[in-house]
Structures are given as C-alpha cells and as structure tokens.
Design an enzyme around this catalytic site. Structure first.
Site, PDB file in Angstrom:
ATOM      1  N   ASP A  29       0.849  -1.204   0.000  1.00 53.93           N
ATOM      2  CA  ASP A  29       0.000   0.000   0.000  1.00 53.93           C
ATOM      3  C   ASP A  29       0.876   1.242   0.000  1.00 53.93           C
ATOM      4  OD1 ASP A  29      -2.786  -0.513   0.009  1.00 53.93           O
ATOM      5  OD2 ASP A  29      -3.028   0.808   1.710  1.00 53.93           O
ATOM      6  N   LYS A 128      -8.881  -0.952  -3.073  1.00 52.89           N
ATOM      7  CA  LYS A 128      -9.820  -1.126  -1.958  1.00 52.89           C
ATOM      8  C   LYS A 128     -10.220   0.228  -1.409  1.00 52.89           C
ATOM      9  CE  LYS A 128      -5.924  -1.521   1.200  1.00 52.89           C
ATOM     10  NZ  LYS A 128      -6.224  -0.348   2.027  1.00 52.89           N
ATOM     11  N   CYS A 173      -3.358  -1.276   7.551  1.00 47.73           N
ATOM     12  CA  CYS A 173      -3.522  -2.130   6.372  1.00 47.73           C
ATOM     13  C   CYS A 173      -2.715  -3.415   6.462  1.00 47.73           C
ATOM     14  CB  CYS A 173      -3.130  -1.349   5.121  1.00 47.73           C
ATOM     15  SG  CYS A 173      -3.226  -2.351   3.646  1.00 47.73           S
TER      16      CYS A 173
HETATM   17  C1  VGL Z   1      -4.705   2.922   5.683  1.00 45.74           C
HETATM   18  C2  VGL Z   1      -5.512   4.546   7.066  1.00 45.74           C
HETATM   19  C3  VGL Z   1      -6.478   4.864   6.164  1.00 45.74           C
HETATM   20  C4  VGL Z   1      -3.700   1.849   5.424  1.00 45.74           C
HETATM   21  C5  VGL Z   1      -5.681   3.217   4.768  1.00 45.74           C
HETATM   22  O1  VGL Z   1      -3.539   1.454   4.255  1.00 45.74           O
HETATM   23  O2  VGL Z   1      -3.060   1.413   6.389  1.00 45.74           O
HETATM   24  N1  VGL Z   1      -4.632   3.568   6.840  1.00 45.74           N
HETATM   25  N2  VGL Z   1      -6.547   4.198   5.011  1.00 45.74           N
END
Ligand code: VGL
Ligand code: ZN
Length: 224
Positions: A29, A128, A173
């Site tokens: 990510d 996602k 994530c």
């Molecule tokens: C994430 C906070 C908000 C992540 C995604 O990928 O860890 N954290 N959206």
C-alpha cells in the site's frame, strides 16, 4: 529467501508501515499520501519503506500490490463528519471507525504509488476503499467484513499457500491484511523492516500483540 526469523515480541519498535511478501506474493500500500513527506497521511519512514519494499518485490516471482482507492467524500474522512478531527473515532453501521485526513482519492497524486516503489508492468493491483460508506484496511475484506476484494479467490486459484505482507501502514492495512491471510488459511508473514506505522496511541503495540496471538510470523530481512 533472505529472512531472519524473529518473534513479534523480539522486534524493536520505532518503524511503521506495511508491506507483505511471502514466497510468491507480496501485497503493498505504498502510495504518495502515506509515503511521501508532503502526503496527506504521511507515515514516518514511508519513503524508506518504499525502497525496502522494492527489494522485496525483486525477490519474489509474483507480487500483488494493494492500493487504497477512495472516492472524494469517503466516509472515513474526518472532513465528512461535522465537529470531528482526523484520528477521532466515530461509530458507523459496521462498528468503530477511525477518521483520517482526506487521502488516496482516486486519480490524485496522493493515490499514486510512490516513485521509489518498483511496480512491474503486469503487476496485479488490488484496489480497496472504493465503497463510499465502508472503509477497507485489509486487502481481502472491507471493514464490515462482508464484501471481499477477490484477492483470496485469486491467490487460491494461483496455488499460493504463503503470503508475505509488507508496506504501509503496519498498524492498519498491513495488520488487517496479515490477520485475514492467516484466517483464510495461508501461512502469513509480516516483514517488519519493510513496514512503517501510523502509530496512533496504542496502535503499534496492539498490532504486535494481535499478529503474535494469531500466529502471524514476523520476520526481518537480513542485511544485504
Ligand atoms: C490505511 C488509514 C487509512 C492503510 C488506509 O492502508 O493502512 N490507513 N486508510
Ligand atoms: Zn484509506
């Protein structure tokens, strides 16, 4: 592969982020909003994680990249909740939700993968968080645990038995992806030095404990 196995508890804290690799696959990510200094939701050490993840990418035959991919006005954005600030919590239909700065909005610079992340031309990318009303930390399921991303079916079809998770953010994530992987029957690993975390109060410690309790193996890469 070049991992030194450690227990979750033996690993020193101070890193944050997440990425995942195991044998065949690696899920990440690593986007500008998390990894770049001027990103909306910068994770300390995120740029280094991008480079560490790239070394993992090169070490595996097959890699899956996760991409946080929100529409504008996503329900996880504090800006959608009057009187709330980023990192506050609210109760949504599916449970407690942490609120975030606007981040990873589809088509923006912040949503793009970090420049230092090597993304092979034909890489599989799992997007996602596109459902406006439901957040999605895990690369397998949305936070309501109902809709799946198709990743499990894909990995099973490909015969993948083991998953290494690397990237950002370790305490969100990466953690949820690794826990879901384990629950879905994969051998699940987190490569700790290829991760960095958001590090809200208690979240790093919670991640260490939940991963250990679930039997997710935490590894570190060996020095080159
Ligand atoms: C994430 C906070 C908000 C992540 C995604 O990928 O860890 N954290 N959206
Ligand atoms: Zn998000």
């Amino acid at each position: 592969f070049f991992f030194k196995q450690t227990t979750a508890y033996a690993i020193s804290l101070g890193l944050v982020g997440s990425e995942m690799c195991i044998r065949d696959r690696l899920v990440i990510d690593v986007q500008n909003d998390f990894a770049a200094p001027s990103g909306a939701l910068t994770v300390r050490g995120g740029g280094g994680v991008a480079r560490a993840c790239s070394r993992c990418v090169e070490a595996f035959d097959r890699v899956v990249f996760a991409q946080d991919y929100h529409p504008a006005g996503h329900e996880s954005f504090a800006s959608e909740h009057a009187g709330k600030a980023p990192y506050d919590e609210v109760e949504l239909a599916y449970g407690t939700q942490t609120l975030w700065p606007d981040h990873c909005v589809q088509g923006t610079w912040g949503c793009a993968f970090h420049d230092d992340l090597v993304v092979p031309a034909r890489a599989m990318v799992v997007r996602k968080g596109h459902n406006r009303d439901v957040d999605s930390y895990s690369a397998f399921f949305e936070n309501d645990r109902r809709s799946d991303t198709g990743l499990d079916e894909y990995l099973k079809k490909e015969g993948v038995k083991r998953v290494y998770v690397v990237g950002l953010a370790y305490d969100f994530c990466v953690k949820y992806t690794a826990l879901d992987a384990k629950r879905l029957g994969y051998d699940a690993y987190v490569v700790r030095d290829c991760c960095a975390g958001v590090a809200l109060p208690g979240t790093m410690e919670a991640a260490e404990k939940e991963l250990a309790d679930a039997g997710v193996v935490v590894l570190e890469t060996l020095p080159a």
